[in-house]
Scaffold this motif. Structure first.
Motif, PDB file in Angstrom:
ATOM      1  N   LYS B 210       0.941  -1.223  -0.024  1.00  0.00           N
ATOM      2  CA  LYS B 210       0.085   0.088  -0.004  1.00  0.00           C
ATOM      3  C   LYS B 210       0.850   1.359   0.194  1.00  0.00           C
ATOM      4  O   LYS B 210       0.071   2.307  -0.090  1.00  0.00           O
ATOM      5  N   ARG B 225      -0.696  -6.159  -4.441  1.00  0.00           N
ATOM      6  CA  ARG B 225      -1.519  -5.041  -4.923  1.00  0.00           C
ATOM      7  C   ARG B 225      -2.620  -5.446  -5.688  1.00  0.00           C
ATOM      8  O   ARG B 225      -3.700  -4.864  -5.332  1.00  0.00           O
ATOM      9  N   GLU B 226      -2.603  -6.521  -6.239  1.00  0.00           N
ATOM     10  CA  GLU B 226      -3.732  -7.009  -7.026  1.00  0.00           C
ATOM     11  C   GLU B 226      -4.798  -7.564  -5.863  1.00  0.00           C
ATOM     12  O   GLU B 226      -6.045  -7.652  -6.012  1.00  0.00           O
ATOM     13  N   GLU B 229      -6.516  -4.494  -4.529  1.00  0.00           N
ATOM     14  CA  GLU B 229      -7.580  -3.958  -5.792  1.00  0.00           C
ATOM     15  C   GLU B 229      -8.723  -4.979  -6.009  1.00  0.00           C
ATOM     16  O   GLU B 229      -9.578  -4.331  -6.665  1.00  0.00           O
ATOM     17  N   LYS B 231      -8.461  -7.897  -7.288  1.00  0.00           N
ATOM     18  CA  LYS B 231      -8.404  -8.538  -8.696  1.00  0.00           C
ATOM     19  C   LYS B 231      -7.732 -10.010  -8.327  1.00  0.00           C
ATOM     20  O   LYS B 231      -7.809 -10.792  -9.452  1.00  0.00           O
TER      21      LYS B 231
END
Lengths: 405, 407
Positions: B210, B225-226, B229, B231
């Motif tokens: 983050k 990060r995915e 998010e 994803k």
């Protein structure tokens, strides 16, 4: 042949004159033959060949077979090769009418003469070490290898590091020593144990892939624990600089082969798979990878499935080579076992001559009986892969090392 | 002219037919019609008599062309989906030289020719999702497989989503010790050495992803990060109550959703898990006699049922027992609070959905042709496998023996 001649007690001037006369006579004879398969030196008709051999059949090394071949050797190289060649009368020829000849064997995967170990194993990434730097050109193990018909050897760092180092190539000499002809050869990788080990990065195939892919981008992919071995910048730079060209990858299982081809091929390198001793489980999957294969260490103790692997790969169009791999293993025995388990005759001699030479990137110098290549020739009483065949003539770099008429 | 056109048209038709035949032959898939079988849809529906056809790797709830398979009294069920097959590795099961290996793909740890795949398929398990083992805090990405094929190996499922698998508890820290003497001497010379260290490392990774704190070493943070998010799915293996609570706290702190795996003491925090509708891959129910589970947990036989009743979506897994024991896990569930149809859904459509394999684990029009024909209800010990179809191809066929085993 020259070195094999005994030192003559006659004066040098007389020797030279006699030689010149005999050469002139030979040249005249040669000129009389229109086909001139033995016209040894088109550029220098004054000079005759060192050695002319006629054999019943010749395995050229690339899969072709010539009948009644006449092979002319001069200054350590093959000069000409002709099928059903005629030899003019008066020219001294060694005739082996029922015999079978092939190029000297090329053993692509060895560690012969690398005393003191072939793995710089405190680090997983040693792409910049060179096997040639450890090679003893007078090593005692070279003579028995030569006696077994091997005239060119690949020297590979051991499979103890993921990026193991650079291979080297050496040719053997008639006196049992060797000469390094390729000092900085193909980069060698290992995606199998012992390169995957418990005290160092990486311990899995997946880790080896991650480490290599990071290194190709110049990244370290280090352990994060304090005290981890620092990764040398030079090692990363060497790996990041590899963008194309041949590579050798030690693998055992089919999945290791897949990861090797995906990782090295993905980088633009052209990997040859080396070892493959656990790949008998699925030859079709190995063949589908499309990479040349070197099957190593075949011996009488191996399973039927493993001994059939070269045949199974060849049947699916893979360029298969055989290599002794471990010390003390016989390349000719590996060939005999592979043929006995289905390796077709057309793939047999190439598997120990031209193909391994190509794997080592020296196919333009050794591995075939063809003009301008190094004159390494074996003449057998039968097929080279028959254990019962005896060596009748052995020529290394143009010099006779063994002759049994 | 007209005659020529007719001949041309005939030629085109013949060519089309030939090419269709060739495509089907290349495809290697079978056309089958299961006639008058008892169909279990894997979605929890009641058993019903019907005909199901298989063509081109898809199912249709209607008759069709192809080989007719009819065995009196047989049940047709979707193949089981093992969402956490943890036995089918080639060599090492995790890249243990690092603690956080988000960029490791289980596809490079798996041995597709592992006998457990085949034995799993023999026991009706047609899909196996493999995570890297829980020896690392973050093991890496999952890989999904058709459990077996006529070629004698498991086959990766094309396009299957890959979840990021992490672990709480003692597994990632057991046996570790601090690196000494300035050099790594063992893969166990690493962090973390305690349960709290595991949470601490996970927290660092997500906070780094983050951008709230520096990234450790050259760690690749894109997978985290995915997850942040939304994803990529995140899995936490967590068995004991403190690990489940730790997972819940961390998820709240960094703002992620997760699938809980193991969940042996889930019944103790079922309200918190249920309130978030946390999906749970429960199992394997190990020692049903003593109530002692892995990671020092106290197991409860009705754990899965209690989690379900609290609001969790519950799937069952045989985990490190191997895919062939998944059927047994579902049988256990029928003893402790699940109907047969619910238990079947918990090893078919629900784990398939949790793994993003939404067209699998069910018998429905257009669903993937992963089905198993049983001599009776698949969750009765007396029932035998008669036929296994994976990705539209017959893997095992014992229909010649009939439902009585040929006696």
């Amino acid at each position: 042949m020259r070195a094999a001649r005994p030192a003559s007690p006659t004066p040098a001037i007389w020797r030279t004159t006699t030689r010149a006369v005999s050469r002139a006579a030979l040249a005249l004879c040669l000129a009389a033959v229109v086909a001139a398969p033995v016209a040894a030196r088109a550029d220098d008709p004054e000079r005759a060949a060192d050695l002319i051999v006629r054999v019943g059949r010749l395995h050229v090394g690339d899969g072709t077979v010539l009948r009644g071949a006449v092979i002319v050797i001069d200054e350590g190289r093959f000069v000409s090769v002709a099928e059903d060649g005629t030899v003019p009368p008066g020219v001294p020829v060694r005739v082996f009418a029922d015999a079978v000849a092939c190029p000297g064997f090329v053993d692509a995967v060895t560690q012969i003469g690398l005393d003191g170990g072939a793995a710089e194993s405190p680090e997983a990434r040693t792409p910049d070490v060179r096997a040639a730097d450890a090679f003893d050109v007078h090593h005692r193990d070279l003579r028995p290898v030569l006696a077994a018909g091997v005239t060119t050897i690949g020297l590979l760092p051991a499979p103890s590091n993921v990026a193991a180092g650079r291979a080297a190539v050496a040719t053997l000499r008639a006196d049992g020593s060797a000469a390094v002809i390729e000092r900085v050869g193909a980069p060698v990788f290992a995606l199998r144990p012992p390169a995957l080990r418990a005290d160092r990065v990486p311990n899995t195939i997946a880790g080896a892939r991650a480490l290599l892919e990071a290194a190709f981008e110049g990244r370290a992919w280090t352990t994060s624990g304090e005290g981890a071995v620092a990764v040398r910048r030079a090692a990363l730079d060497a790996l990041a600089g590899m963008r194309d060209g041949p590579a050798l990858a030690y693998v055992s299982d089919v999945e290791e082969a897949r990861v090797a081809v995906e990782t090295l091929g993905g980088r633009g390198l052209s990997p040859t798979l080396v070892g493959l001793r656990a790949a008998w489980k699925d030859p079709a999957a190995v063949a589908a990878l499309g990479a040349p294969c070197v099957v190593t260490d075949l011996s009488l103790n191996d399973s039927e499935a493993l001994l059939s692997l070269p045949a199974e790969l060849a049947r699916r169009g893979v360029g298969v080579s055989l290599a002794s791999g471990a010390p003390g293993r016989s390349l000719r025995m590996a060939l005999a076992l592979a043929v006995a388990h289905g390796l077709p005759a057309k793939d047999a001699v190439p598997a120990v001559t031209h193909r391994p030479a190509a794997v080592l990137d020296v196919a333009d110098r050794v591995g075939r009986v063809a003009p301008s290549l190094r004159a390494d020739l074996l003449v057998f009483s039968g097929e080279p892969w028959e254990p019962s065949s005896r060596v009748l003539l052995s020529v290394v770099g143009g010099e006779i090392t063994e002759e049994r008429p | 002219m007209r005659r020529r056109l007719a001949a041309l048209a005939c030629g085109v038709v013949v060519a089309a037919l030939v090419s269709t035949a060739l495509v089907r032959a290349d495809d290697g898939r079978d056309d089958l019609v299961f006639v008058d079988v008892t169909v279990l849809d894997g979605l929890g529906g009641a058993p019903r008599k019907g005909t199901v056809s298989v063509r081109g790797g898809k199912l249709a709830l209607a008759t069709g062309k192809g080989r007719r398979v009819g065995v009196p009294g047989a049940f047709l069920a979707p193949g089981f989906v093992e969402a956490a097959g943890r036995t089918v590795y080639l060599r090492a099961d995790a890249e243990m030289t690092r603690e956080m290996t988000a960029d490791i793909d289980a596809a490079d740890l798996v041995d597709p020719r592992h006998s457990d795949f085949r034995e799993g398929a023999f026991e009706g398990c047609t899909t196996v999702v493999v995570p890297p083992s829980a020896r690392n805090v973050v093991g890496g990405l999952t890989a999904s497989y058709h459990a077996w094929s006529p070629e004698g190996r498991a086959v990766p499922i094309a396009g299957a989503p890959k979840a990021l698998a992490a672990a709480f508890g003692q597994s990632p820290s057991r046996g570790n010790f601090p690196p000494r003497y300035g050099a790594t001497t063992s893969i166990y010379a690493r962090r973390p050495t305690t349960r709290m260290g595991v949470v601490w490392m996970l927290r660092q990774a997500f906070l780094a992803a983050k951008g709230l704190q520096p990234a450790p070493d050259d760690a690749d943070l894109r997978h985290y990060r995915e997850v942040l998010e939304g994803k990529r799915t995140l899995r936490f293996q967590a068995r004991a109550i403190q690990d489940l609570n730790g997972a819940l706290r961390l998820a709240d702190e960094v703002g992620v959703q997760f699938i809980a795996e193991g969940v042996d003491e889930g019944y103790r925090v079922r309200d918190a898990l249920g309130a978030r509708r946390t999906p749970a891959l429960v199992g394997p129910l190990s020692d049903i006699r003593t109530g002692r589970g892995p990671d020092g947990t106290d197991t409860a036989l009705r754990n899965a049922a209690m989690l379900r009743d609290a609001g969790c979506v519950v799937a069952l897994t045989a985990g490190d027992s191997g895919p062939r024991w998944l059927r047994e896990q579902a049988m256990f569930a029928t003893r402790y609070g699940f109907t047969r149809e619910q238990a079947l859904a918990a090893v078919t459509s629900i784990p398939a959905d949790l793994c993003g394999l939404t067209a699998r684990g069910r018998i429905a029009d257009g669903a993937a042709a992963d089905v198993v024909l049983w001599s009776g209800h698949p969750l009765l010990p007396s029932s035998r496998m008669l036929m296994v179809v994976i990705d539209g191809r017959v893997i095992f066929d014992r229909t010649g023996e009939g439902t009585d085993g040929g006696k």
